[in-house]
Design a protein around this motif. Sequence first.
Motif, mmCIF file in Angstrom:
data_model
loop_
_atom_site.group_PDB
_atom_site.id
_atom_site.type_symbol
_atom_site.label_atom_id
_atom_site.label_comp_id
_atom_site.label_asym_id
_atom_site.label_seq_id
_atom_site.Cartn_x
_atom_site.Cartn_y
_atom_site.Cartn_z
ATOM 1 N N HIS A 133 0.797 -1.223 0.000
ATOM 2 C CA HIS A 133 0.000 0.000 0.000
ATOM 3 C C HIS A 133 0.831 1.274 0.000
ATOM 4 C CE1 HIS A 133 -3.471 -2.538 0.511
ATOM 5 N NE2 HIS A 133 -2.925 -3.097 1.593
ATOM 6 N N SER A 134 2.136 1.133 0.004
ATOM 7 C CA SER A 134 3.023 2.302 -0.087
ATOM 8 C C SER A 134 4.377 1.821 -0.563
ATOM 9 C CB SER A 134 3.148 3.006 1.269
ATOM 10 O OG SER A 134 3.782 2.150 2.212
ATOM 11 N N TYR A 135 5.209 2.753 -0.962
ATOM 12 C CA TYR A 135 6.550 2.411 -1.413
ATOM 13 C C TYR A 135 7.522 2.635 -0.265
ATOM 14 C CZ TYR A 135 4.578 2.453 -6.105
ATOM 15 O OH TYR A 135 3.818 2.191 -7.219
ATOM 16 N N ALA A 136 8.225 1.582 0.113
ATOM 17 C CA ALA A 136 9.176 1.658 1.220
ATOM 18 C C ALA A 136 10.477 0.995 0.813
ATOM 19 C CB ALA A 136 8.601 0.959 2.451
ATOM 20 N N ILE A 137 11.569 1.490 1.351
ATOM 21 C CA ILE A 137 12.878 0.924 1.049
ATOM 22 C C ILE A 137 12.974 -0.497 1.598
ATOM 23 C CG2 ILE A 137 15.354 1.122 1.492
ATOM 24 C CD1 ILE A 137 15.019 4.125 1.583
ATOM 25 N N ASP A 138 13.447 -1.403 0.788
ATOM 26 C CA ASP A 138 13.705 -2.776 1.208
ATOM 27 C C ASP A 138 15.005 -2.787 2.013
ATOM 28 O OD1 ASP A 138 14.259 -5.444 1.540
ATOM 29 O OD2 ASP A 138 14.050 -5.980 -0.571
ATOM 30 N N ALA A 139 14.877 -3.077 3.287
ATOM 31 C CA ALA A 139 16.055 -3.045 4.168
ATOM 32 C C ALA A 139 17.089 -4.097 3.790
ATOM 33 C CB ALA A 139 15.612 -3.248 5.618
ATOM 34 N N GLN A 140 16.669 -5.117 3.041
ATOM 35 C CA GLN A 140 17.604 -6.168 2.638
ATOM 36 C C GLN A 140 18.257 -5.883 1.284
ATOM 37 O OE1 GLN A 140 18.156 -8.549 4.946
ATOM 38 N NE2 GLN A 140 16.662 -7.375 6.138
#
Length: 361
Positions: A133-140
């Motif tokens: 539902h939103s764009y978030a940085i992939d921590a991996q």
Amino acid sequence: MTKTISTPIQLIYAGGTFGSYGRPLAPLSAEVFLPTLQQLLADPNNAVNLLPIAWLNNTLIKDSSQLTPSDFVHFYKLLLSAYEQGSRRFVLITGTDTLSYLGAFLAEAFAGSDICVVVTGSMRPLLDSEVLHSYAIDAQSDAWSNLKDALKLAAAGESGVKIAFGGESWPAQTVQKIHSHDFMAFTGHLRAAYPANSYIKTLPDTRRQYWLDDQQDIIDDIQARAEQACVHALYCLPNATDVLNSQLRALLSQPPCGIILLGFGAGNVPYSADLAEALQLAYEKGHMVICASQCPFGGVSDNYAAGSWQYDYQVIAGGRLTIPAIYARLLWLLLRYDSPARRRQRWLNNVNQTGTRIKKR
């Protein structure tokens, strides 16, 4: 500490894994991805939010495995136009398949200038596809760290074309992809000669204008030649020599092109009188044949009779240059110069600057 700069870093998005999202992964359009990336960069919690960043409009966004010589010229022209307008620092995000080829080509094309270009990408997308539902940085992902490193390197402003990846950076001409999945996908070295040693720390205005005028004088020719320019690769395998001979002779009727001869070990190539004749004919018809090694490190030498014979038939040694660097130099020479003699002369002049030219016996 990052050096303060007066002009923005121009950020160019050209596609690749970096901007892919969803299941299955597919690249987001620039209209969707760039505002998202801009918002992430502006986040006060990010280490690069204080860097002045501008967005250089790029209309060519595609999987890097699909790039052609004309596409390489597109990026050359895009950077050249912005450089002419006063920008000096750039970060180019592209796919990893041809990242080293594009970087090496830009290094050749901008030799002698004071431009600063950092090329980067990622092995895993920047955005987390599990967040719907939103764009978030992939921590991996390695994307954010690669981008931060590239931006900081561009902020320092050292002239030249470099590739930043996996926590390291190298002159673009030395870089090659060595792993198809690992985050440490690229390697390079710092013992670079031409074109890396041709970049000027700061060009006076008159010299920069002279350099720009020289580029503008040939830009139309470069664009036109890119439609036909071609670099071939002939890979030595444990076959009868007539296989390689027939492959080479099939190219002799084509317009003058670049040919990379990928030899065994230090550049050893199986000998036959017919193949030697074909190499001589290739030279007489204006083709440039460059010998490279199939090995990722070490380059070629003339220590073995199995390799030295070819240099008597106008083959040029690739020295320690990587395959992407050889491709890039051949392509630039095909675009930049209008005659086989001038291309060959320029190659030999450049290789002499590296100190790795093999002397003919």
